[in-house]
Enzyme design. Sequence first.
Site, PDB file in Angstrom:
ATOM      1  N   LEU A  65       0.869   1.763  -2.237  1.00 18.45           N
ATOM      2  CA  LEU A  65      -0.214   2.721  -1.994  1.00 18.45           C
ATOM      3  C   LEU A  65       0.237   3.694  -0.917  1.00 18.45           C
ATOM      4  CD1 LEU A  65      -2.830  -0.115  -1.658  1.00 18.45           C
ATOM      5  CD2 LEU A  65      -2.956   1.564  -3.491  1.00 18.45           C
ATOM      6  N   GLY A  94       5.682  -3.704   0.936  1.00 23.65           N
ATOM      7  CA  GLY A  94       5.532  -2.567   1.829  1.00 23.65           C
ATOM      8  C   GLY A  94       4.542  -1.557   1.291  1.00 23.65           C
ATOM      9  N   ARG A  95       4.244  -0.547   2.127  1.00 22.46           N
ATOM     10  CA  ARG A  95       3.355   0.549   1.732  1.00 22.46           C
ATOM     11  C   ARG A  95       2.099   0.036   1.036  1.00 22.46           C
ATOM     12  NH1 ARG A  95       7.134   5.746  -0.007  1.00 22.46           N
ATOM     13  NH2 ARG A  95       8.159   5.920   2.014  1.00 22.46           N
ATOM     14  N   SER A  96       1.402  -0.823   1.722  1.00 23.77           N
ATOM     15  CA  SER A  96       0.241  -1.444   1.091  1.00 23.77           C
ATOM     16  C   SER A  96      -1.013  -1.379   1.973  1.00 23.77           C
ATOM     17  CB  SER A  96       0.555  -2.913   0.796  1.00 23.77           C
ATOM     18  OG  SER A  96       1.715  -3.114   0.080  1.00 23.77           O
ATOM     19  N   ILE A 115      12.158   5.499   3.811  1.00 23.46           N
ATOM     20  CA  ILE A 115      12.870   5.772   2.568  1.00 23.46           C
ATOM     21  C   ILE A 115      12.061   6.765   1.736  1.00 23.46           C
ATOM     22  CG2 ILE A 115      11.882   3.833   1.298  1.00 23.46           C
ATOM     23  CD1 ILE A 115      14.653   3.562  -0.057  1.00 23.46           C
TER      24      ILE A 115
END
Length: 480
Positions: free
Chosen positions: A234, A255-257, A442
């Site tokens: 997300l 990650g990115r959650s 990244i």
Amino acid sequence: MTLIRTVLMAAALLGASAHAQGVVGKPFGFAAGTTGGGNAAPAAPSDIKELAQWLSDDTPRVILIDKEFDFTGSEGTCADCACCVPSSNTCGSSGQNAIETSFGWCGSSPNVTCTYDKAGTKGMDVGSDKSIVGVGSAGVIRGKGLRLTGGASNVIIQNIHITDINPEYIWGGDAISLDGTDKIWIDHVKISLVGRQMFVTGYESSGSVTISNSEFDGRTSWSASCDGHHYWTLLGLGKNEQITFARNYIHHTSGRSPKLGESSYWHSYNNYWSDNSGHAFDVESAGKSLIEGNVFSNVKTPLTKENLDGVFAVSADDESTCSGSLGRSCIPNVLTSSGELSSAGDGVFSGWLSDEGDLTLMPASQVASYVKAHAGVGKLGAGDYSSSAIPSSTPAPSSSALAKRHGGHDRHGLGHIPHLTEGGPGAWHTPGPAPSWSWRTIGVRSTALPTPSPSSSSCAIGKPTAGPPRFPIFGDLGIF
């Protein structure tokens, strides 16, 4: 014979009723008032071509997804095209290689060739005043995502499974992407096996959005973190967008959650994070998030340690502080076998930009069982969103009062993915040997790094940008 005829007639009537039903329930939170296709007669497209046409036209529609719409191969493949092995891929075929882009994302990473499906690299355009609703558990969109841009508004996406979008490759495609939208309700959606982001907002504000009762399933055979967990989950980048994120199931990610940037504002409550081998919340300096009444189970890092001024993660000690700011008691989060979740940044309260409406929150002790029973596809009949559907709930007053006080087919295993267990987290791998390499950056190239020449491959995706390196939002790839 009469019995058979009666059974067949009953089945036909049940099918007709399901087809005519359309949207179930009403949106709440920031997307309250969204009507989608409204009173348009529900209809099911016959094939992928008609589905794409209906989604993108200017006609208010209630579009029924009553079967699997498979876009795999519909736009051909890019064979032996330019790709690379990023430093994150330390596990070969179990990791993710990256499709090269026209803005040279691969840089100096070792070059390889790869073959991927072209349809996945750009989502289907969705116009305003649309309801996209799955029928029962049958609604699947395979091989292509949904893309809402350029002022699209008043859209409901409910009870569909988006899956199998080039999951082997970074830049393979996004499931749902928003950029320059308003009033979007995403409900009872499942997303799995995508190459890039499961959900993402672009730099233009996505306006008022609610994501509810949805499942973000990160189980994959191509893991950017090399541990069977999906990293790109997300991503919220829109300026001054407001997102209610409630009663969702986020599992097997790394990650990115979510990752929040710009001045994206998220109110995250009553969600269940399970088996995250990396980080859940990663909030940039301008992002804001109120995190309350959630459960984090086997989550290595629920919240990264930087930029906490705009993050208020409620603990048992914070209830009185929250009461003074919101006029109600906030609900503490619960953590089991997880890292720390500690931040009481009061900057989040000044970021409440518009009325989120009256909310109903449940104690965190009831979240895991409720969310697992209700989140995802095929569960529209499991409960509505009223206070009567949630036991022992605590109503939250509208944020207008706050504003006055203070001035967001199975190609890869669908159908035989094992049932989620309550086992411990997957093995943690430090992604990439280079000390300067960071998972959190990244896809975000520093202006200090050299900008490589665009790929010469005819299949390179994305569009070059002028000025300092800034990744394209919606070219032929989606968003970083």
